[in-house]
Write an enzyme that holds these catalytic residues in place. Sequence first.
Site, mmCIF file in Angstrom:
data_model
loop_
_atom_site.group_PDB
_atom_site.id
_atom_site.type_symbol
_atom_site.label_atom_id
_atom_site.label_comp_id
_atom_site.label_asym_id
_atom_site.label_seq_id
_atom_site.Cartn_x
_atom_site.Cartn_y
_atom_site.Cartn_z
ATOM 1 N N CYS A 154 0.844 -1.208 0.000
ATOM 2 C CA CYS A 154 0.000 0.000 0.000
ATOM 3 C C CYS A 154 0.877 1.255 0.000
ATOM 4 C CB CYS A 154 -0.905 -0.008 1.238
ATOM 5 S SG CYS A 154 -1.732 1.563 1.517
ATOM 6 N N CYS A 185 0.457 3.299 3.452
ATOM 7 C CA CYS A 185 0.868 2.778 4.761
ATOM 8 C C CYS A 185 2.203 3.414 5.188
ATOM 9 C CB CYS A 185 1.009 1.257 4.707
ATOM 10 S SG CYS A 185 -0.552 0.372 4.996
ATOM 11 N N HIS A 225 -4.151 0.356 8.057
ATOM 12 C CA HIS A 225 -4.656 0.089 6.708
ATOM 13 C C HIS A 225 -6.092 -0.448 6.741
ATOM 14 C CE1 HIS A 225 -4.064 -0.912 2.430
ATOM 15 N NE2 HIS A 225 -4.690 -2.045 2.672
ATOM 16 N N ASN A 255 -13.589 9.279 -1.159
ATOM 17 C CA ASN A 255 -14.202 8.238 -1.988
ATOM 18 C C ASN A 255 -13.952 6.937 -1.273
ATOM 19 O OD1 ASN A 255 -15.124 9.655 -4.220
ATOM 20 N ND2 ASN A 255 -13.118 9.608 -5.190
ATOM 21 N N SER A 303 -9.072 3.855 -5.209
ATOM 22 C CA SER A 303 -8.065 2.933 -5.715
ATOM 23 C C SER A 303 -7.383 2.176 -4.584
ATOM 24 C CB SER A 303 -7.029 3.713 -6.521
ATOM 25 O OG SER A 303 -6.586 4.826 -5.768
ATOM 26 N N HIS A 356 -6.972 1.901 2.073
ATOM 27 C CA HIS A 356 -6.408 2.628 3.221
ATOM 28 C C HIS A 356 -7.261 3.882 3.481
ATOM 29 C CE1 HIS A 356 -2.722 3.229 5.781
ATOM 30 N NE2 HIS A 356 -3.441 4.308 6.010
ATOM 31 N N HIS A 368 -8.477 7.265 3.760
ATOM 32 C CA HIS A 368 -7.871 8.544 3.390
ATOM 33 C C HIS A 368 -8.888 9.406 2.651
ATOM 34 C CE1 HIS A 368 -7.644 6.431 -0.481
ATOM 35 N NE2 HIS A 368 -7.426 7.600 -1.067
ATOM 36 N N GLN A 382 -9.079 13.187 -0.010
ATOM 37 C CA GLN A 382 -8.300 14.115 -0.820
ATOM 38 C C GLN A 382 -8.769 15.534 -0.535
ATOM 39 O OE1 GLN A 382 -7.426 13.061 -4.910
ATOM 40 N NE2 GLN A 382 -8.752 11.278 -4.690
HETATM 41 ZN ZN LIG Z 1 -2.285 1.141 3.727
#
Ligand SMILES: [Zn+2]
Length: 343
Positions: free
Chosen positions: A55, A58, A118, A158, A166, A169, A171, A173
Amino acid sequence: MKTTGDPILSQTPHRRYNPLTRDWVLVSPHRAKRPWQGKIETIPSERVPAYDPDCYLCPGNARAEGVRNPNYTGTFVFDNDFPALLPDAPQESVDESGLIVARTEAGRCRVVCFTPRHDLTIPRMSVQEIRAVVETWTEQYAELGGLPFVRHVQIFENRGALMGASNPHPHCQIWAEAELPNVPALEQRSLLEYRERHGSCLLCRYLEIELERQERIVCANDAFVALVPFWAVWPFETMILAKRHLTAIDELTTAERAALADILKRTTARYDRLFQVPFPYTGGPHQRPTDGAPHPEWHMHWHFYPPLLRSATVRKFMTGYELLGTPQRDLTAETAAERLRAV
Ligand SMILES: [Zn+2]
Ligand SMILES: [Zn+2]
Ligand SMILES: [Zn+2]
């Protein structure tokens, strides 16, 4: 047309108006008459490891261009390695007969990892951990919004492959840019015109109505209310509204930051429970542009747009009539709210 409990809204095909975007949605409640059996088609849950050596988000792992992530322990922010916008775009424009029109756009794109883990998601993180994310958003809003050319900061998450994420993990934007994007620009016009006409806030008034009626409320805490908006297009679309009139995340008190973390966790946890699957969505706030004006018309709110319709495997697509005409739904906003309340 009367509103609450009116058989029109629960039985007859009708159009509902979105006062923020000035769009309509076609609602066909008679088609959703079949009883809800709560049928759950679970999709086999993939076991996600707490750390994935492949990833790029990570801690300690290599990203594109060989940059290595630090061994971060809380949230982690970095400039997107493949940004959609560049800060130093030269100011140029194209205009041929007012029909071939383009302008260069300067901006900055960042990524915020919510946690080093993750395998976590917002609903599975603690309120304390989500609060750290709220604090990072607040800092980023101030920092990016403080750049001289940046007039708008859009935070968005998203979640899930269905929404084009994609990487699992956790997250989000942040895209900061010189111009107001389409949707906030439209909402701003509506909020501003309402304020000029009524001397009050469109969303404060809307929230008052929803709190009176209660039928579209999903959950609430001291500072926020999560509801299915009357004009929702997506089956389980929700909106989180600050109870107090505040224009952006930088006006939250310490207690309100914790309350925002709490309502984000509770709303997304309901999504996961609804079809017993990590519910995909696109979610993010709308708030005051960062052009330096006070913008008293803005009322900070969050949108969640999840695509799932009847189960973990049936998603809504915008096709046919919806692409050429108007978005349409069978399940009413009231029924969607009832289901989200029940889980
Ligand atoms: Zn990750
Ligand atoms: Zn307001
Ligand atoms: Zn909005």
